[in-house]
Write a protein that holds these residues in place. Structure first.
Motif, PDB file in Angstrom:
ATOM      1  N   GLY A   1       0.793  -1.208   0.000  1.00 20.44           N
ATOM      2  CA  GLY A   1       0.000   0.000   0.000  1.00 20.44           C
ATOM      3  C   GLY A   1       0.828   1.263   0.000  1.00 20.44           C
ATOM      4  O   GLY A   1       2.030   1.245  -0.260  1.00 20.44           O
ATOM      5  N   THR A   2       0.142   2.357   0.306  1.00 20.87           N
ATOM      6  CA  THR A   2       0.767   3.674   0.319  1.00 20.87           C
ATOM      7  C   THR A   2       0.465   4.364   1.636  1.00 20.87           C
ATOM      8  O   THR A   2      -0.445   3.955   2.366  1.00 20.87           O
ATOM      9  CB  THR A   2       0.231   4.546  -0.833  1.00 20.87           C
ATOM     10  N   TRP A   3       1.214   5.426   1.921  1.00 16.88           N
ATOM     11  CA  TRP A   3       0.986   6.207   3.127  1.00 16.88           C
ATOM     12  C   TRP A   3       1.295   7.669   2.843  1.00 16.88           C
ATOM     13  O   TRP A   3       2.044   8.003   1.928  1.00 16.88           O
ATOM     14  CB  TRP A   3       1.805   5.677   4.299  1.00 16.88           C
TER      15      TRP A   3
ATOM     16  N   ARG B   1      -3.816  -3.040  -0.055  1.00 16.89           N
ATOM     17  CA  ARG B   1      -4.635  -4.077  -0.688  1.00 16.89           C
ATOM     18  C   ARG B   1      -3.900  -5.403  -0.688  1.00 16.89           C
ATOM     19  O   ARG B   1      -2.689  -5.439  -0.812  1.00 16.89           O
ATOM     20  CB  ARG B   1      -4.934  -3.724  -2.149  1.00 16.89           C
TER      21      ARG B   1
ATOM     22  N   SER C   1      -6.542   0.863  13.067  1.00 20.41           N
ATOM     23  CA  SER C   1      -7.388   0.560  11.920  1.00 20.41           C
ATOM     24  C   SER C   1      -8.653  -0.076  12.464  1.00 20.41           C
ATOM     25  O   SER C   1      -8.623  -1.208  12.940  1.00 20.41           O
ATOM     26  CB  SER C   1      -6.681  -0.395  10.953  1.00 20.41           C
TER      27      SER C   1
ATOM     28  N   SER D   1      -9.229  -4.472   0.683  1.00 19.79           N
ATOM     29  CA  SER D   1      -8.519  -3.246   1.060  1.00 19.79           C
ATOM     30  C   SER D   1      -8.624  -2.960   2.548  1.00 19.79           C
ATOM     31  O   SER D   1      -9.571  -3.378   3.218  1.00 19.79           O
ATOM     32  CB  SER D   1      -9.049  -2.055   0.267  1.00 19.79           C
ATOM     33  N   PHE D   2      -7.619  -2.269   3.039  1.00 22.42           N
ATOM     34  CA  PHE D   2      -7.517  -1.872   4.439  1.00 22.42           C
ATOM     35  C   PHE D   2      -7.045  -0.430   4.477  1.00 22.42           C
ATOM     36  O   PHE D   2      -6.368   0.039   3.562  1.00 22.42           O
ATOM     37  CB  PHE D   2      -6.499  -2.743   5.183  1.00 22.42           C
ATOM     38  N   SER D   3      -7.384   0.272   5.549  1.00 20.61           N
ATOM     39  CA  SER D   3      -6.880   1.637   5.729  1.00 20.61           C
ATOM     40  C   SER D   3      -6.838   1.942   7.217  1.00 20.61           C
ATOM     41  O   SER D   3      -7.463   1.262   8.019  1.00 20.61           O
ATOM     42  CB  SER D   3      -7.764   2.650   5.005  1.00 20.61           C
TER      43      SER D   3
ATOM     44  N   THR E   1      -1.831   8.720   7.373  1.00 17.04           N
ATOM     45  CA  THR E   1      -2.841   7.734   7.003  1.00 17.04           C
ATOM     46  C   THR E   1      -2.185   6.702   6.100  1.00 17.04           C
ATOM     47  O   THR E   1      -1.158   6.966   5.475  1.00 17.04           O
ATOM     48  CB  THR E   1      -4.022   8.382   6.255  1.00 17.04           C
ATOM     49  N   TRP E   2      -2.782   5.538   6.022  1.00 13.73           N
ATOM     50  CA  TRP E   2      -2.274   4.495   5.150  1.00 13.73           C
ATOM     51  C   TRP E   2      -3.418   3.726   4.505  1.00 13.73           C
ATOM     52  O   TRP E   2      -4.530   3.698   5.029  1.00 13.73           O
ATOM     53  CB  TRP E   2      -1.340   3.542   5.914  1.00 13.73           C
ATOM     54  N   ARG E   3      -3.130   3.147   3.357  1.00 20.02           N
ATOM     55  CA  ARG E   3      -4.072   2.299   2.623  1.00 20.02           C
ATOM     56  C   ARG E   3      -3.285   1.112   2.087  1.00 20.02           C
ATOM     57  O   ARG E   3      -2.112   1.251   1.766  1.00 20.02           O
ATOM     58  CB  ARG E   3      -4.699   3.035   1.449  1.00 20.02           C
TER      59      ARG E   3
ATOM     60  N   SER F   1      -4.781   4.839  10.342  1.00 24.47           N
ATOM     61  CA  SER F   1      -3.967   6.018  10.641  1.00 24.47           C
ATOM     62  C   SER F   1      -2.813   5.601  11.536  1.00 24.47           C
ATOM     63  O   SER F   1      -2.817   4.508  12.108  1.00 24.47           O
ATOM     64  CB  SER F   1      -4.810   7.081  11.337  1.00 24.47           C
TER      65      SER F   1
END
Length: 154
Positions: free
Chosen positions: A76-78, A94, A135, A100-102, A90-92, A104
């Motif tokens: 994922g990305t942050w 897959r 999360s 998907s998950f997200s 924040t982060w996301r 902070s």
């Protein structure tokens, strides 16, 4: 007339300088992370970060979660911002199947109040940085360790 020519030359030089700076390769930082969730779960992975020369207290990057065999199970990305002694982001992510998950994350580093976020990330090579994540109903602690910086060409 001489003033207009001088002003025009100055503006041209400034424009080219800005373009050159914008095209300069940003340093991309890399590292590993470890996190806990509850008393018995431990997670591991890698991270990358890139800060902007225009705002050294903001960064973005990517991260992976690996299983015990070292296979990537989540990527994922942050995004992050540092204000005073606090890092917040924040982060996301897959899975390969698209789930998907997200969430902070946050870290309070009182000794870093006067340092930029870029410098703090670079210092993870010398000293581990810790914080906490959340999360939904899950939460835990995390630790970052940095590796040597690489340059990315555009």
């Amino acid at each position: 007339m001489a003033f207009r020519c001088t002003l025009r030359r100055l503006l041209t030089v400034l424009l080219f300088t800005q373009c050159a700076l914008a095209q300069e390769a940003n340093a991309v930082l890399y590292g590993t992370w470890t996190a806990t969730a509850g008393p018995s779960q431990t997670f591991r992975g890698s991270w990358s970060a890139e800060t902007s020369p225009r705002n050294p207290n903001e960064a973005q990057g990517s991260w992976t979660l690996v299983n015990d065999s070292g296979e990537v199970v989540l990527e994922g990305t942050w995004l992050a911002r540092k204000t005073g002694p606090r890092w917040q982001g924040t982060w996301r992510a897959r899975t390969a199947k698209g789930q998907s998950f997200s969430g902070s994350w946050q870290a309070d580093l009182p000794e870093s109040k006067d340092q930029t976020f870029a410098l703090l990330l670079k210092r993870t090579v010398e000293k581990e940085v810790a914080g906490f994540w959340q999360s939904g109903g899950y939460r835990g602690n995390w630790w970052l360790a940095g590796l040597k910086a690489k340059n990315r060409s555009r």
